[in-house]
Design a protein around this motif. Structure first.
Motif, short mmCIF file in Angstrom:
data_model
loop_
_atom_site.label_atom_id
_atom_site.label_comp_id
_atom_site.label_asym_id
_atom_site.label_seq_id
_atom_site.Cartn_x
_atom_site.Cartn_y
_atom_site.Cartn_z
N ALA A 32 18.79 24.79 -139.94
CA ALA A 32 19.03 25.49 -138.68
C ALA A 32 19.86 24.63 -137.73
O ALA A 32 20.78 25.13 -137.06
N ALA A 33 19.54 23.34 -137.65
CA ALA A 33 20.29 22.43 -136.77
C ALA A 33 21.74 22.31 -137.21
O ALA A 33 22.67 22.31 -136.38
N ILE A 34 21.95 22.22 -138.53
CA ILE A 34 23.31 22.13 -139.07
C ILE A 34 24.08 23.42 -138.80
O ILE A 34 25.24 23.39 -138.36
N ASN A 35 23.44 24.54 -139.04
CA ASN A 35 24.13 25.83 -138.89
C ASN A 35 24.42 26.19 -137.44
O ASN A 35 25.28 27.03 -137.17
N ASN A 36 23.70 25.55 -136.49
CA ASN A 36 23.90 25.86 -135.07
C ASN A 36 25.03 25.04 -134.45
O ASN A 36 25.31 25.18 -133.27
N LYS A 37 25.64 24.18 -135.23
CA LYS A 37 26.79 23.42 -134.72
C LYS A 37 28.02 24.33 -134.66
O LYS A 37 28.11 25.35 -135.36
N LEU A 44 31.41 22.11 -143.33
CA LEU A 44 31.49 20.65 -143.49
C LEU A 44 31.05 20.20 -144.88
O LEU A 44 30.90 18.99 -145.13
N GLY A 45 30.84 21.16 -145.76
CA GLY A 45 30.66 20.86 -147.17
C GLY A 45 29.62 19.81 -147.47
O GLY A 45 28.46 19.91 -147.05
N MET A 46 30.03 18.75 -148.20
CA MET A 46 29.08 17.73 -148.63
C MET A 46 28.48 16.96 -147.46
O MET A 46 27.38 16.43 -147.58
N LEU A 47 29.17 16.91 -146.32
CA LEU A 47 28.57 16.24 -145.16
C LEU A 47 27.28 16.94 -144.74
O LEU A 47 26.32 16.29 -144.31
N GLU A 48 27.25 18.25 -144.86
CA GLU A 48 26.03 18.98 -144.54
C GLU A 48 24.92 18.67 -145.54
O GLU A 48 23.76 18.51 -145.17
N THR A 49 25.29 18.59 -146.81
CA THR A 49 24.32 18.23 -147.84
C THR A 49 23.74 16.85 -147.58
O THR A 49 22.53 16.63 -147.68
N PRO A 63 18.43 12.20 -138.10
CA PRO A 63 18.57 11.00 -138.94
C PRO A 63 19.64 10.06 -138.40
O PRO A 63 20.52 10.47 -137.63
N ASN A 64 19.55 8.81 -138.80
CA ASN A 64 20.56 7.83 -138.39
C ASN A 64 20.80 6.82 -139.50
O ASN A 64 20.05 6.74 -140.47
N VAL A 338 25.53 11.96 -140.34
CA VAL A 338 24.48 11.94 -139.31
C VAL A 338 25.07 12.08 -137.91
O VAL A 338 24.43 12.64 -137.02
N ASN A 339 26.30 11.59 -137.72
CA ASN A 339 26.90 11.66 -136.38
C ASN A 339 27.17 13.08 -135.94
O ASN A 339 27.02 13.41 -134.76
N PHE A 340 27.56 13.95 -136.88
CA PHE A 340 27.83 15.32 -136.43
C PHE A 340 26.53 16.00 -135.99
O PHE A 340 26.54 16.83 -135.07
N LEU A 341 25.41 15.63 -136.59
CA LEU A 341 24.13 16.19 -136.15
C LEU A 341 23.78 15.72 -134.74
O LEU A 341 23.25 16.47 -133.92
#
Length: 357
Positions: A32-37, A44-49, A63-64, A338-341
């Motif tokens: 949900a957090a990833i999809n709300n960006k 963002l492909g593999m970055l999301e994974t 995460p960091n 992690v930075n995009f999150l």
């Protein structure tokens, strides 16, 4: 003091307990957090994974990446007596000196990516003495020739794995990669791979440091004869490691298991490091939850290893140097994941219409 006999060596390695990272509630929250960006779903492909995987490892939606480290273990292999390498065994200790002097590729890439670098003598056939920057964990002056006898005793294998696990005490961050140096270790890794996966030896063997086709064929025949000699089909994972492995491979396997027990992100490099993981994953399958496969090596057996594990590498760059170089080169992508999150706006915060919701 170097342990060259079995007196006072542990008879077995105390296996760390590794928990699965699977958590349906947290996984849904991360998704949900990833999809709300502010981006199309999945764009963002593999970055999301990676963001989801690292969040599950660290048990958080934020995460960091903290103080990444790379552990490079070096060891020599008795099987070089079979003329299976394009380089002499002395290159192992010479390259360790290069690491200590800061002149190898891994030094360059570690500096560039602000990655702590640990150089470990796991079993090099050389006396370094007390050296700044070198961790002395020498089990013996190289393994024995596995074409004739087991590469190491069960006690030596257990000691190497224990040393590897103890290396984690000096690592302060939450990401660790692994590298290696050891003339002859592609032969050891290919033998481990063949026995662990039951893939044909011809699919496991490659050029290593640069063998011509006839040299690759010779390496294949050496492994096939050794497997027959040791009746390897019936071996347990630690027996396979002790029979065909190297001290650096065993040390990496022990370090991997300890790192996963600590819920660290494990950056997996190329052919040699993945051979250590084959053993570790057979002992504790949940370790794969913690592994980010940095790249696909140009060593042909590595492609087969990744297919066997059913995993996707982050990079495809034709690398086959070892040393952990692929792992460190993948670090910027872990930071990005992690930075995009943390930093990317949400649809609500940016007042952007979420037509894909």
């Amino acid at each position: 003091m170097y342990r060259t006999d079995t007196a006072s060596m542990p008879s077995s390695f105390l296996l760390p307990v590794i928990s699965s990272t699977h958590d349906a509630t947290l996984s849904a929250a991360l998704t949900a957090a990833i999809n709300n960006k502010t981006k199309p779903l999945g764009s963002l492909g593999m970055l999301e994974t990676l963001a989801r995987q690292i969040g599950l490892i660290q048990q958080t939606v934020q995460p960091n990446i903290v103080a990444p480290a790379l552990i490079v273990c070096a060891g020599d292999h008795g099987v070089v007596e079979e003329n299976i390498s394009a380089y002499p065994q002395s290159v192992t200790w010479q390259m360790v000196e290069n690491f200590l002097a800061g002149g190898a590729a891994i030094n360059v890439f570690a500096r560039q990516n602000h990655c702590a670098l640990y150089i470990v003598d796991a079993g090099v056939n050389h006396d370094f003495g007390v050296r700044e920057g070198l961790l002395d964990r020498k089990v013996a002056y190289g393994t024995r020739n596995f074409a004739q006898e087991a590469a190491m005793t069960a006690e030596q294998c257990a000691l190497a794995m224990q040393h590897g696990a103890e290396l984690l005490a000096g690592v302060q961050g939450n990401v660790v990669g692994f590298g290696e140096m050891g003339i002859g270790n592609t032969t050891a890794a290919a033998a481990i791979m063949h026995v662990m996966t039951q893939l044909p030896v011809a699919e496991c063997v490659g050029a290593g440091t640069g063998l011509a086709p006839e040299g690759v064929l010779h390496k294949q025949r050496v492994i096939e004869a050794a497997v027959t000699r040791h009746a390897a089909e019936s071996m347990e994972p630690l027996e396979v490691l002790a029979t065909f492995g190297g001290f650096e491979i065993a040390m990496i396997a022990g370090a991997m298991l300890a790192a996963a027990e600590r819920r660290m992100v494990l950056l997996i490099d190329g052919f040699i490091v993945t051979s250590a993981l084959l053993v570790a994953a057979r002992l504790q399958p949940a370790i794969l939850d913690y592994c980010v496969f940095a790249h696909c090596s140009d060593e042909q057996g590595h492609r087969q290893m990744l297919a066997y594990l059913n995993v996707q590498p982050v990079l495809q760059m034709g690398l086959r140097l070892g040393e952990g170089t692929g792992s460190v080169l993948a670090l910027p992508l872990l930071h990005a994941s992690v930075n995009f999150l943390h930093e990317m706006a949400t649809f609500d915060s940016a007042a952007v219409s979420n037509k894909g919701a």
